[in-house]
Design an enzyme around this catalytic site. Structure first.
Site, mmCIF file in Angstrom:
data_model
loop_
_atom_site.group_PDB
_atom_site.id
_atom_site.type_symbol
_atom_site.label_atom_id
_atom_site.label_comp_id
_atom_site.label_asym_id
_atom_site.label_seq_id
_atom_site.Cartn_x
_atom_site.Cartn_y
_atom_site.Cartn_z
ATOM 1 N N GLY A 1 0.797 -1.215 0.000
ATOM 2 C CA GLY A 1 0.000 0.000 0.000
ATOM 3 C C GLY A 1 0.835 1.274 0.000
ATOM 4 C CB VAL A 2 4.268 2.171 0.960
ATOM 5 C CG1 VAL A 2 5.202 3.338 0.752
ATOM 6 C CG2 VAL A 2 3.888 2.028 2.425
ATOM 7 C CG LEU B 1 7.294 1.670 -2.753
ATOM 8 C CD1 LEU B 1 7.825 0.348 -2.231
ATOM 9 C CD2 LEU B 1 8.202 2.796 -2.301
ATOM 10 N N GLY B 2 5.713 1.708 -7.020
ATOM 11 C CA GLY B 2 5.843 1.280 -8.415
ATOM 12 C C GLY B 2 5.684 2.413 -9.411
ATOM 13 C CB SER C 1 1.253 -5.859 -18.478
ATOM 14 O OG SER C 1 2.077 -4.730 -18.406
ATOM 15 C CG HIS D 1 0.786 -0.623 -15.918
ATOM 16 N ND1 HIS D 1 2.037 -0.179 -15.576
ATOM 17 C CD2 HIS D 1 0.857 -1.978 -15.869
ATOM 18 C CE1 HIS D 1 2.834 -1.219 -15.342
ATOM 19 N NE2 HIS D 1 2.134 -2.332 -15.511
#
Lengths: 427, 427, 427, 427
Positions: free
Chosen positions: B251-252, B254-255, B280, B367
């Site tokens: 939930g942080v 980053l991606g 993907s 995305h």
């Protein structure tokens, strides 16, 4: 007319950017918007910054009605959901804005600088205190000692860093590069905290002298022509100066951690070191003497009361201001024994009894609250102009006994100041 | 009996340490107490940790009555003082406890690990969600992209780090050191975010292939025997895998930041790169087909409705599960043209119309929410077991146009998915 | 008496250690013996070192008879075996001794220091020249440019290094830390060669100014209060100072490689740079003028002969010494046009025709031999005391055209000096 | 036809470049010419390289007549001038050529590679031995231990380096990355020498096991599934493998210095370590047995003679080759006591008496020449195929007593091998 229009427009720009930064759901792209916000903010002039602070302090507060509703809900059902919802509602969105600014390269530094310019204006803008509270809250979290890096400052450090040490030393001024070089020789040490986001900025630094026994006289320690002592004589570490470099971090606890980390590091490196002590000024002393050396009744025993009465009489307190006395030639070297005894008594009483009150001595408060103890009062220990003016030439050693600091800290937080016998006997 | 006593006592120890850590006014000494807390926590067994989480979730919540009083005060006078007091009162003291744990060396890691063990148990312990909320809140602040460091992972990286890349790759498994070496050759790149407090732990990493044009087939990209392409052929960067390494950071965000920082870095280094795209999987596709490929009425135009009816009929949906079909020999290579067309249509409909709903495809959601667009649907693009099972062998390219991501992100947050014509024509 | 005994014994110790060091077959343990030798050598006083040098120069020479026998054998049969045996026999064992000293930590530095103290005594001790020859031979091999590291010196460099830059600048003295800081701003650069074995010792450094066009006046370049120029104005790199730091490396070719590596590095970093030139003193000029400005007949054409005669007459050469003239008030600013013309003519003739002779100008010889060309002679370009005294205030630009240096170097090695037209016209 | 022409032309190019490189007086520009030479050399095919080596070995030798004249002059007057002139004349210009090649980036590596391809061809090209002699001379000077850097190889080292460790381990093969990881755990250490000019190339490395007492069995040490021992059990360091990585450095003394530096480093880091020993194969043993276990008369006392006769008889020496015996099932585990005693006796005799002769055991020669002593002979200590084949399963401990190595080395250089009693008793 035209210029005014421009100025307002540029505040408008920052406001628009801030709004976009906070509104972007999912926080995508925050980094580029944050970069723009930092850039636009930095171009604002003094007047525009005030408008920006007005905006920051008013537009990001929680909605009182919603908060009240959530608080009511939590009061009637203190469930996890209600608490989470309440916290989310109550935290000013300003904190999220600041966290997003922090994503930009240079964001942390920008916030520290923003607070630096905010702080001096707080007394005239009470409403801005909410900005300060949020900044302080976040900076305390980010400049957590777990995130700080301790580096020794040596003659091999970059000139760029050394230059800042010279500039920020605020206790015993460094007189150029030769003086600095002396303070970095093997019998003197300097350590600073750094943060990864401000890589070239020491945050706070401490200077240490490695000596045979507890120093009573600071002039010896900062004499740039003194010979370098041999390693085998290092028995005692004297913390003789600690200086903050970032006023934007005011109130963020750094000094306490710095002293303890440094003491620990020195203990590991130099097994002969047994004693850790400061040699500190008493910056509030003469101001207190000029006010008549007041103490609250509760603190004063009968014998102390008598001693203080006698001392006030000998020194003619309150009487003339200390700067007048100095102008008229007052100095420790020419004091009578009675005067010396009177001053030492009052100094000891001030440190022991006055420190716990709110207006007490800032330096004493810092070290005692860190868990240090009052160890020794030194006559004619700082004869510099500042030393005479603020501390009547007195200096004090605060002793750090690493295995007792926690206990002492707790005692101090309950109002008890631990003194050595040498101090007690003056009171 | 005796053992139970011991266990309880050791939870008692943690509780006592936690109380000392939070009570120490002035926060002196927090570092050594925090270190002890971390150590004691790590020795708890599974049962004791549950008791500890019960304690953490119940003993550090704000007092409902006080919060209510503060909220009332703020509602009647929304002054700076009232807001500051309200915030101070409302924030669970648990957050301060966590910040103090964070002061210990290894504190950050300990909190990440603590949350890792907490998360899987949340569904059975609703009250613990307050712990999770506080941890998520603080970790998001500390793992802010401004505090992360982007490092390229190369064959010169420490084996210790490379080992973790092998272990955490979760999209296209790395088959040992030789496979890894191929993925680090000049025409493949790998980048990871690191945090200073977890220096040997990649937090998240992305793998990129540098190719002439947008890849339609992942097998080519991960073939460990493929020849290394020459630099001059690098026109397109394909992000073909992104993997989280720290479940304690769930939930942080980053991606999203990782992809954009990497795209920017590649753009600076390789001026011939013009296109940034993913290749993907569509991990939720067959599950949706098995559910009969449902769409909400609002999203379905009349022509789409007809197309989907026809496709469901051709594929016999819902019908047998996809794993049964595969067991019976279903594979893309032997599909009829009608079947292929039907699957492509439903795949396109799923990505375009189903993603915005809550149960939508996680990868698509990631995305598109980052601001990418749906670019191309590829038949028989992933013939691995997992690829057939989850995505019916389909893969999709999400296109990142760096100058449009912000705009696309906003459109997506309003429910609009941007597709290329090649996708549109299937719907 | 007693002291003398001690002294001799301590030379005896070094001799014993040296013998052990060289005799240890298989070279096992050389490192600890070498360490001892270095230590013992460093404790020798001046007199003992002389004894040590006598020993070094006499005890390690090849046996004349054996060498002769080997040379005879090689002359009658120039086979591989005979050549290898001859080489082994001829090389003074001193070289092997030095190589073994070099194995000790600090060995390289010790040899450089040893040579530093040896060099000034050579003129009085002809036999010691064999020591110098061996040291020079090995140091040239070890301080091969392939083994040197080029580092930029910046304001971020360690103070310890910067201090040495201040100390060793020998062309245009650096007036303290503020002056140094100015010379490290973005429009000034400083680069030094370092060697891994002497990590804190710059070996040689060059200072560069980045300017719009070829500088004629050094005072502008070294003015510490000059404003910093913008990057876009960097068209020309002026090498305005080059200084050796290690006199023990005299004769080891460093400067030539330094200038070319720096030019290359600047060219890569700053694409706008097009011209690389020096602004150099002419340190031998006035001494040559005082000697009557002699030239060998072969070099002098009839017109030049006439010009020089006229110039000598105008300036009254040889006449009084230049320092007398300066004392009497001579300075470029008050020269008549005729005097200026005469001096410029002689300066040009000196640089073009006198340099190739053995006693020619060292600086001219250095740059021309590197492959630079004579570009421009500048009047009143260095008004410092040293500039007036040595160069009569003249300075010269040597132009480095990187693609022509090789060709120019070959021309110069055949005695031809390439001049620009602006110089030619003075001759 | 055409191709041949090309090939020859390309050798011509290298020759021209080599001539330019050596002729450039003043050595200006050597770096760019050297770079070209390296590049051109690397493109030569095998045949052209032979032509190049012919050229290198013939065109750069000193002139026999001139050398003779100089040698005569030096013989009649051994003055400094004559010696310096003689040395200059005698040293093959090839050395200067190599020094100039060394100036190019990558020059050192090129020379090491050149020698690597030269060495195997020496036996067929006697004249090339002058090239090898010059290369060996210079490489020994440049790869002087004073210039080498000792690095510990750990699991944090770059994979690129670790891969080379796996590849070059030549004593006890490393079976992939998991095996390597075990060899880098805290109770195993690996150290390598590096040179700045070959930064990614370990030159030589040693593997060490930290164990309670001197190991008798290598299988235990290299078992990749063995548990990691605790720090407090580290009493003895066993050097169980040492491998060269650069065949181009053959004959350059590295291993001796490596072992001693590592022993010293371990001693500093781990104060509990008291014993330093190897566990080594005896690679020449069975070859010697197959030759009938010959010893020169001088070395054999009467009792030894009897013992050896008896042992030869028991083992049927010379008899069948060792590989035949192994094929027929010979192995240490099934040997009779008499056979074991016979083999141990001969092993001890081989190590003690045969090593000092020219054809002696290379490993024994290496360690004894370093100053180690023969400590213990171990039965059935290496049961690997190679261990049985070369050493009949025996292994030996060579003991390094750091304070005695110098003395032992000298004894060994006079032909004396120091043995422990446990070895003596076999002889």
């Amino acid at each position: 007319m035209f210029e005014k229009f421009n100025k307002e427009r540029s505040f408008e720009q920052v406001r628009e950017t801030a709004k976009r930064l906070i509104s972007a759901h999912g926080e995508s792209n925050a980094q580029s918007i944050a970069l723009k916000l930092v850039d636009q903010y930095e171009r604002l002039d003094a007047r525009q910054r005030q408008v920006f602070f007005d905006f920051l302090s008013s537009d990001f507060n929680p909605d009182p009605a919603k908060v009240k509703a959530m608080a009511d809900a939590y009061a009637s059902d203190p469930s996890a959901s209600n608490l989470i919802a309440l916290c989310r509602q109550t935290e000013p969105r300003r904190q999220e804005l600041l966290r997003r600014i922090n994503r930009a390269p240079g964001g942390t530094k920008a916030i520290v600088e923003m607070r630096k310019s905010l702080l001096p204006m707080l007394k005239d803008h009470d409403s801005w205190r909410v900005i300060d509270a949020d900044m302080h809250h976040l900076l305390s979290s980010w400049f957590n000692p777990g995130f700080l890096e301790l580096h020794q400052i040596t003659w091999e450090s970059p000139a760029e860093i050394l230059e800042k040490i010279i500039q920020h030393e605020s206790v015993h001024a460094i007189d150029g590069w030769d003086d600095l070089r002396r303070r970095l020789q093997p019998d003197r040490r300097c350590f600073a905290f750094f943060h990864r986001q401000l890589p070239k900025e020491p945050l706070i630094f401490v200077e240490v002298a490695l000596v045979p026994s507890i120093s009573r006289d600071v002039n010896v320690l900062i004499d740039k022509n003194s010979p370098v002592a041999e390693t085998k004589t290092f028995k005692t570490a004297i913390f003789y100066s600690i200086s903050n470099c970032q006023s934007g971090l005011r109130g963020v606890s750094l000094g306490n951690f710095l002293i303890k980390r440094v003491a620990q590091k020195l203990a590991e490196e130099i097994p002969t070191l047994k004693v850790y002590s400061t040699l500190s000024p008493i910056p509030g002393l003469t101001r207190w003497l000029e006010a008549g050396a007041p103490l609250e009744a509760a603190e004063v025993t009968a014998p102390l009361k008598r001693k203080m009465e006698e001392a006030r009489r000998v020194l003619g307190l309150p009487g003339r201001s200390w700067s007048e006395r100095i102008k008229e030639g007052w100095c420790p070297q020419t004091c009578s024994d009675r005067e010396q005894k009177a001053l030492m008594s009052l100094g000891a009483a001030y440190l022991k009894h006055y420190t716990t009150s709110r207006q007490g001595d800032a330096v004493a408060n810092f070290h005692l609250s860190n868990g240090a103890t009052l160890h020794q009062l030194n006559w004619a220990a700082d004869l510099s102009k500042k030393g005479l003016q603020q501390s009547a030439g007195l200096m004090v050693n605060y002793l750090y006994e690493l295995d007792k600091v926690e206990e002492q800290h707790e005692a101090f937080s309950k109002g008890k100041v631990t003194c050595s016998r040498s101090i007690e006997k003056f009171i």
